[in-house]
Design a protein around this motif. Structure first.
Motif, PDB file in Angstrom:
ATOM      1  N   PHE A 118       0.558  -1.281  -0.248  1.00  0.00           N
ATOM      2  CA  PHE A 118       0.203   0.162   0.014  1.00  0.00           C
ATOM      3  C   PHE A 118       0.740   0.916   0.420  1.00  0.00           C
ATOM      4  N   LEU A 119       2.490   1.455   0.643  1.00  0.00           N
ATOM      5  CA  LEU A 119       2.907   2.864   0.419  1.00  0.00           C
ATOM      6  C   LEU A 119       3.615   2.354  -1.101  1.00  0.00           C
ATOM      7  N   VAL A 120       4.379   1.579  -1.381  1.00  0.00           N
ATOM      8  CA  VAL A 120       4.354   1.722  -2.865  1.00  0.00           C
ATOM      9  C   VAL A 120       3.238   1.629  -3.641  1.00  0.00           C
ATOM     10  N   PHE A 121       2.752   1.795  -3.567  1.00  0.00           N
ATOM     11  CA  PHE A 121       0.598   2.127  -4.028  1.00  0.00           C
ATOM     12  C   PHE A 121       0.832   3.531  -4.157  1.00  0.00           C
ATOM     13  N   ILE A 122       1.325   4.091  -2.679  1.00  0.00           N
ATOM     14  CA  ILE A 122       0.846   6.183  -2.693  1.00  0.00           C
ATOM     15  C   ILE A 122       2.468   6.441  -3.566  1.00  0.00           C
ATOM     16  N   ILE A 123       3.692   5.215  -3.335  1.00  0.00           N
ATOM     17  CA  ILE A 123       4.305   6.394  -4.205  1.00  0.00           C
ATOM     18  C   ILE A 123       4.606   6.515  -5.156  1.00  0.00           C
ATOM     19  N   LEU A 124       3.872   5.330  -5.927  1.00  0.00           N
ATOM     20  CA  LEU A 124       3.615   5.598  -7.518  1.00  0.00           C
ATOM     21  C   LEU A 124       2.955   6.206  -8.031  1.00  0.00           C
ATOM     22  N   VAL A 125       1.614   6.875  -7.031  1.00  0.00           N
ATOM     23  CA  VAL A 125       0.850   7.637  -7.489  1.00  0.00           C
ATOM     24  C   VAL A 125       1.645   8.886  -7.513  1.00  0.00           C
ATOM     25  N   ILE A 126       2.160   9.315  -6.537  1.00  0.00           N
ATOM     26  CA  ILE A 126       3.093  10.594  -6.065  1.00  0.00           C
ATOM     27  C   ILE A 126       3.842  10.531  -8.025  1.00  0.00           C
ATOM     28  N   THR A 127       4.667  10.348  -7.890  1.00  0.00           N
ATOM     29  CA  THR A 127       5.845   9.583  -8.577  1.00  0.00           C
ATOM     30  C   THR A 127       5.479   9.981  -9.636  1.00  0.00           C
ATOM     31  N   CYS A 128       3.933   9.235 -10.215  1.00  0.00           N
ATOM     32  CA  CYS A 128       3.857   8.973 -12.253  1.00  0.00           C
ATOM     33  C   CYS A 128       3.290  11.109 -12.328  1.00  0.00           C
ATOM     34  N   SER A 129       2.660  11.163 -10.625  1.00  0.00           N
ATOM     35  CA  SER A 129       2.423  12.813 -11.022  1.00  0.00           C
ATOM     36  C   SER A 129       3.160  13.434 -10.715  1.00  0.00           C
ATOM     37  N   GLU A 130       4.388  14.143 -10.598  1.00  0.00           N
ATOM     38  CA  GLU A 130       5.463  14.358 -10.474  1.00  0.00           C
ATOM     39  C   GLU A 130       6.306  13.980 -11.503  1.00  0.00           C
ATOM     40  N   ALA A 131       6.503  13.457 -12.108  1.00  0.00           N
ATOM     41  CA  ALA A 131       7.056  13.192 -13.278  1.00  0.00           C
ATOM     42  C   ALA A 131       6.127  13.276 -14.326  1.00  0.00           C
ATOM     43  N   THR A 132       4.995  13.321 -14.661  1.00  0.00           N
ATOM     44  CA  THR A 132       4.124  14.185 -15.705  1.00  0.00           C
ATOM     45  C   THR A 132       4.357  15.205 -15.326  1.00  0.00           C
ATOM     46  N   ILE A 133       3.579  16.044 -14.474  1.00  0.00           N
ATOM     47  CA  ILE A 133       3.752  17.313 -14.248  1.00  0.00           C
ATOM     48  C   ILE A 133       4.993  17.596 -15.077  1.00  0.00           C
ATOM     49  N   LEU A 134       6.088  17.969 -14.047  1.00  0.00           N
ATOM     50  CA  LEU A 134       6.998  18.168 -14.515  1.00  0.00           C
ATOM     51  C   LEU A 134       7.955  18.228 -16.152  1.00  0.00           C
ATOM     52  N   LEU A 135       7.239  16.848 -17.002  1.00  0.00           N
ATOM     53  CA  LEU A 135       7.293  17.116 -18.512  1.00  0.00           C
ATOM     54  C   LEU A 135       6.193  17.858 -18.951  1.00  0.00           C
ATOM     55  N   CYS A 136       5.309  17.741 -19.052  1.00  0.00           N
ATOM     56  CA  CYS A 136       4.085  18.618 -18.582  1.00  0.00           C
ATOM     57  C   CYS A 136       4.632  20.063 -18.926  1.00  0.00           C
ATOM     58  N   TYR A 137       5.298  20.704 -17.782  1.00  0.00           N
ATOM     59  CA  TYR A 137       5.737  22.204 -18.495  1.00  0.00           C
ATOM     60  C   TYR A 137       7.556  21.606 -19.305  1.00  0.00           C
ATOM     61  N   PHE A 138       7.638  20.990 -19.341  1.00  0.00           N
ATOM     62  CA  PHE A 138       8.381  21.345 -20.354  1.00  0.00           C
ATOM     63  C   PHE A 138       8.271  21.691 -21.297  1.00  0.00           C
ATOM     64  N   HIS A 139       7.070  20.442 -21.497  1.00  0.00           N
ATOM     65  CA  HIS A 139       6.384  20.581 -23.021  1.00  0.00           C
ATOM     66  C   HIS A 139       5.372  22.497 -23.543  1.00  0.00           C
ATOM     67  N   LEU A 140       5.156  22.768 -22.501  1.00  0.00           N
ATOM     68  CA  LEU A 140       4.337  23.647 -22.517  1.00  0.00           C
ATOM     69  C   LEU A 140       5.428  25.651 -22.616  1.00  0.00           C
ATOM     70  N   CYS A 141       6.418  24.723 -22.138  1.00  0.00           N
ATOM     71  CA  CYS A 141       7.130  26.302 -21.937  1.00  0.00           C
ATOM     72  C   CYS A 141       7.442  26.055 -23.794  1.00  0.00           C
ATOM     73  N   ALA A 142       7.593  24.931 -24.139  1.00  0.00           N
ATOM     74  CA  ALA A 142       8.261  25.200 -25.498  1.00  0.00           C
ATOM     75  C   ALA A 142       7.004  25.427 -26.051  1.00  0.00           C
ATOM     76  N   GLU A 143       6.245  25.680 -25.786  1.00  0.00           N
ATOM     77  CA  GLU A 143       4.465  26.001 -27.028  1.00  0.00           C
ATOM     78  C   GLU A 143       4.325  25.045 -27.380  1.00  0.00           C
ATOM     79  N   ASP A 144       4.302  23.624 -26.634  1.00  0.00           N
ATOM     80  CA  ASP A 144       3.777  22.602 -27.284  1.00  0.00           C
ATOM     81  C   ASP A 144       2.242  21.876 -25.987  1.00  0.00           C
ATOM     82  N   TYR A 145       0.920  22.650 -26.565  1.00  0.00           N
ATOM     83  CA  TYR A 145       0.009  22.755 -25.783  1.00  0.00           C
ATOM     84  C   TYR A 145      -0.642  21.093 -26.245  1.00  0.00           C
ATOM     85  N   HIS A 146      -0.686  20.724 -26.642  1.00  0.00           N
ATOM     86  CA  HIS A 146      -0.515  18.978 -26.733  1.00  0.00           C
ATOM     87  C   HIS A 146      -0.675  17.882 -25.718  1.00  0.00           C
ATOM     88  N   TRP A 147      -1.311  18.076 -24.484  1.00  0.00           N
ATOM     89  CA  TRP A 147      -1.101  17.762 -22.861  1.00  0.00           C
ATOM     90  C   TRP A 147      -2.106  16.283 -22.874  1.00  0.00           C
TER      91      TRP A 147
END
Length: 598
Positions: free
Chosen positions: A494-523
């Motif tokens: 269950f702890l690993v499950f929570i960590i997985l949810v947090i890690t998926c969220s953070e990694a996706t948000i970070l890469l999403c921000y990179f693409h938005l800064c590059a003016e690519d809005y297909h997120w």
């Protein structure tokens, strides 16, 4: 630009940028009454005639140690014969700063908010080469320029950065700038001397005795609390001031020949300007396209509905297992709980799919609800049925009886499907999701992307971190399935499950921000696939596990292993992809809710 200068280029601090954006977008009390962590409380600045206890007018610039990539020996600012502060309190360093050799000192550079200065004299240093003390100071300065020692200045607890252009039209920013540079006796320009064609005298040092400082700020929303600094940049320059008492920052650069003798005067000056940092750049430019409906919105909404169903099912099952309700001694309790929950969670699946499909501008609601009810469950059931036929053909006791298959179909068609229709009804009945910004009628052209901002590299990289959180636990889970071992570490799972949810969220948000800064809005699809690609690493690991840990022989056993593995991969793909999409959707909504659009 030389390779040595490229080494000095720092990371762009994306984590800090995202934190500032989220803090600014987060709802809460007024700034004056907010709670801030120690060291993170912002400082408000205003003009001299408006200063108060809550709003400062004077901006202090602090200097840190000077270091070099060519030497491991850092030096304090006061070790050099630079302009010194006449007075000022030295900020206290913590233990970590002291251990790393940081020595922060007050500087003679003092600014008043929104008051621009041009070529203001700080001090003048005079050296007589016949005096031993002066010669020693000058030689130490030359040696430091030869080793490319760097200043590190601080304004409002932010590094003052030096940004410069390099080849291929790229621009690098460095949290420091050099004391000066050197032209060899063969005319080779070392380090920063390549930035100015006027640096050409052989066996000569050029000292950067002038800085153009630009401070960026944004006005606090309330207006009455002044402004907050968001960045400070400078450009080092070299001037041999003709009139030292009244410098005008013009003329040839300040050169110091390696064989110079007699009297040498170096006048240190600076200019400072202020800019309102509200101009649109990067992610702000795509505000009119950020919520443009994605291609294949029907399929994405169906995946989100099924993924939500799996996400809630997994959370509740692991939560009950963690509390001890699903004991390993009670054989089959875990799978029974998971199946029953999946059947009963058809309502949120239909609701989420319908809600997002409507926000994507879709109108084929019947097709949407049918696909949500039958697409992903149908794929899983078809795979499962084929595996069961193989088990029947082999005469295995693992084959599910025909009556049980009919019961499973009855649960699916008679309970799950109607609940999905009910959820879809309420989802379509509600108004479409209201976005914080309007969508333009004409799509914005996306500029050419660099390699790391293209879709495929980002998607591949996005799944690495989430998989790294689970691959050890995955070994024990596969052992329990294929090696017939009992699994009982549900609390840790269950702890690993929570960590997985947090890690998926953070990694996706970070890469999403990179693409938005590059003016690519297909997120939309990218955010789903970035986290969902973790399932591909799951599959690769399962293949590795098959060949390295198992001794399975025979065609039927191999087909069964990979058949059941594909079911797990599909479920994991929908599960992680949905996490990534919801995290990115929340992030995009938050940051664009603070964008002021005329």
């Amino acid at each position: 630009m030389s390779a040595r200068l490229l080494v000095l280029s720092p990371p762009r601090w994306p984590g800090l940028v995202l934190l500032l954006l989220l803090l600014r977008a987060a709802p809460g009390p007024r700034p004056g009454a907010a709670f801030y962590l120690p060291g993170l409380a912002p400082v408000n600045f205003c003009e001299e005639d408006k200063k108060s206890d809550e709003c400062k007018a004077e901006i202090e610039l602090f200097v840190n140690r000077l270091d070099s990539v060519e030497s491991v020996l850092p030096y304090e600012y006061t070790a050099f014969d630079f302009c010194q502060a006449s007075e000022g309190k030295r900020p206290s360093e913590n233990l970590g700063q002291v251990l790393f050799g940081e020595r922060i000192e007050p500087s003679p550079y003092k600014f008043t908010f929104n008051k621009e200065e041009t070529c203001k004299l700080v001090c003048t240093k005079t050296y007589h080469t016949e005096k031993a003390e002066d010669k020693q100071k000058l030689e130490f300065l030359k040696k430091s320029m030869l080793l490319n020692y760097q200043h590190h200045w601080i304004v409002d607890n932010m590094p003052v950065t030096w940004c410069y252009d390099v080849e291929d039209g790229q621009r690098f920013c460095n949290p420091g700038f050099p004391i000066g540079c050197y032209i060899t006796d063969k005319g080779h320009a070392k380090d920063a001397c390549v930035i100015n064609s006027e640096f050409h005298e052989r066996d000569t040092f050029y000292i950067f005795n002038h800085v153009d400082i630009k401070i960026y700020y944004h006005v606090v929303e309330t207006g009455s609390m002044g402004a907050r600094l968001v960045a400070a940049k400078l450009e080092p320059k070299s001037f041999k001031h003709t009139h030292i008492d009244k410098p005008d920052c013009s003329g040839p650069p300040m050169d110091i020949s390696n064989k110079a003798s007699g009297e040498i005067k170096i006048a240190y000056t600076y200019s400072v300007s202020f800019q309102d940092a509200q101009e649109e750049f990067g992610w702000k430019l795509v505000h009119g396209d950020i919520f443009r409906p994605p291609r294949k919105g029907m399929l994405l909404s169906v995946f989100l509905g099924s993924g939500t169903q799996i996400l809630i099912m997994t959370f509740v099952t692991l939560f009950f297992a963690c509390l001890g309700f699903l004991s390993p001694a009670n054989r089959g309790a875990l799978m029974t709980c998971a199946v029953v929950l999946w059947v009963l969670l058809g309502t949120p699946a239909g609701y989420v799919a319908a809600r997002f499909y409507k926000s994507f501008g879709g109108e084929k609601w019947k097709t949407n609800v049918l696909l949500t009810s039958f697409l992903c469950p149908g794929i899983v059931f078809a795979d499962f049925f084929i595996m069961n036929l193989i088990l029947w053909g082999e005469g295995s006791s693992a084959a599910i009886p025909f009556g049980t298959l009919v019961a499973i179909l009855a649960l699916w068609f008679c309970i799950s499907v109607p609940l999905t229709f009910i959820g879809a009804y309420f989802g379509f009945k509600k108004n479409a999701i209201e976005h914080p910004v309007r969508t333009n009628q004409i799509p914005r052209q996306i500029p050419e992307q660099s390699f790391y901002t293209k879709p495929l590299p980002g998607i591949i990289m996005g799944g690495i971190l989430p998989f790294g959180c689970i691959f050890i636990q995955l070994f024990f889970i596969l052992n329990s399935i294929w090696s017939h071992q009992m699994y009982y570490m549900f609390g840790f799972l269950f702890l690993v499950f929570i960590i997985l949810v947090i890690t998926c969220s953070e990694a996706t948000i970070l890469l999403c921000y990179f693409h938005l800064c590059a003016e690519d809005y297909h997120w939309q699809w990218r955010s789903f696939l970035t986290s969902g690609f973790t399932a591909v690493y799951f599959l690769i690991y399962a293949i590795h596990y098959f060949f390295s840990k198992l001794q399975i022989t025979g065609t039927a056993s191999t087909i069964l292993y990979f058949g059941y593995t594909m079911i797990m991969v599909l479920i994991f793909f929908l599960f992680t992809g949905t996490i990534g999409f919801f995290a990115c959707f929340w992030f995009v909504t938050k940051i664009y809710s603070v964008v002021k659009v005329d």
